[in-house]
Design an enzyme around this catalytic site. Structure first.
Site, PDB file in Angstrom:
ATOM      1  N   GLY A  46      -8.576   2.629  -1.106  1.00 12.08           N
ATOM      2  CA  GLY A  46      -9.094   3.522  -2.131  1.00 12.08           C
ATOM      3  C   GLY A  46      -8.281   3.385  -3.401  1.00 12.08           C
ATOM      4  CD  GLN A  51      -4.339   5.350  -7.289  1.00 12.35           C
ATOM      5  OE1 GLN A  51      -5.469   5.450  -6.815  1.00 12.35           O
ATOM      6  NE2 GLN A  51      -3.291   4.960  -6.573  1.00 12.35           N
ATOM      7  CB  CYS A 114      -0.409   6.535  -2.470  1.00 10.56           C
ATOM      8  SG  CYS A 114      -1.147   6.664  -4.098  1.00 10.56           S
ATOM      9  CG  LEU A 115      -3.051   0.981  -3.399  1.00 12.45           C
ATOM     10  CD1 LEU A 115      -4.300   0.376  -4.026  1.00 12.45           C
ATOM     11  CD2 LEU A 115      -2.338  -0.040  -2.527  1.00 12.45           C
ATOM     12  CG  HIS A 156      -5.099   9.775  -0.995  1.00 13.60           C
ATOM     13  ND1 HIS A 156      -3.852   9.820  -0.440  1.00 13.60           N
ATOM     14  CD2 HIS A 156      -5.020   8.888  -2.017  1.00 13.60           C
ATOM     15  CE1 HIS A 156      -3.041   8.997  -1.106  1.00 13.60           C
ATOM     16  NE2 HIS A 156      -3.740   8.415  -2.067  1.00 13.60           N
ATOM     17  CD  GLU A 157      -7.799   6.883  -3.666  1.00 14.26           C
ATOM     18  OE1 GLU A 157      -7.443   6.880  -4.865  1.00 14.26           O
ATOM     19  OE2 GLU A 157      -7.112   6.365  -2.767  1.00 14.26           O
ATOM     20  CG  HIS A 160      -4.761   9.509  -7.217  1.00 13.85           C
ATOM     21  ND1 HIS A 160      -3.426   9.423  -7.553  1.00 13.85           N
ATOM     22  CD2 HIS A 160      -4.881   8.883  -6.026  1.00 13.85           C
ATOM     23  CE1 HIS A 160      -2.772   8.772  -6.601  1.00 13.85           C
ATOM     24  NE2 HIS A 160      -3.634   8.437  -5.661  1.00 13.85           N
TER      25      HIS A 160
END
Length: 189
Positions: A46, A51, A114-115, A156-157, A160
């Site tokens: 994701g 991000q 997470c990225l 989660h996304e 952000h």
């Protein structure tokens, strides 16, 4: 298509609340294609637009489950060690201006990563099922009840989009430990 740089904490853009998308144009389609390429390259499942430095209410997800009908492929990418992998299915999904309109009282705990916080993982508790409304790349509105890993990933996304990273759900001590671990990993790199 291009691989975009992924912003990592403590980049202040990650704390910014993203603005709604109102132009469903070719520029948006290019951004979505670049986000998928970036996410697959990372690799991740994701990615929110913020991000990659674009604070708009857009996210992409692909859980990439194993393809049960595919033959295993030989892999030598990991230090020359000969082994096989089951190919993954590509099931890309785009969520524009997503909003949760219902959530279950039942919660599930997943170990999230997470990225924007590479190699950091922690257990986060979230509603098990959610009902979500979003727009697709043409601006068409959709609603769906979602559960399992997709529900976790979507929440989660969506965090952000509100300037929240997953470690914000942890206790202060666990959050500080995660940040120190990330700082140590960066020094070692």
């Amino acid at each position: 298509m291009a691989i975009l740089p992924i912003r990592e904490i403590p980049d202040p853009i990650l704390k910014q609340v993203s603005i709604p998308v109102d132009n469903f144009d070719d520029q948006l389609k290019v951004l979505v294609a670049d986000m998928f390429e970036t996410m697959y390259d990372a690799p991740g499942i994701g990615l929110a637009a913020v991000q990659v430095g674009v604070p708009i209410r857009l996210l992409v997800i692909d859980l990439q489950p194993e393809d049960p009908d595919a033959e295993p492929e030989v892999c030598t990418a990991h230090g020359g060690h000969h082994h096989t992998h089951t190919p993954l299915l590509k099931e890309p999904r785009v969520f524009i201006n997503p909003e949760i309109i219902e959530e279950s009282e039942e919660h599930t705990v997943y170990s999230e990563g997470c990225l924007s916080l590479p190699e950091i993982y922690a257990d986060v508790e979230r509603p098990s099922r959610i009902k979500v409304r979003w727009q697709d790349m043409d601006g068409k509105v959709h609603e769906e009840e979602i559960d399992g890993l997709l529900a976790t990933c979507l929440q989660h996304e969506m965090d952000h989009l509100e300037g929240v990273v997953f470690i914000d759900h942890l206790s202060r001590l666990k959050r500080q430990m995660a940040i120190k671990k990330l700082e140590k990993l960066r020094k070692m790199a």
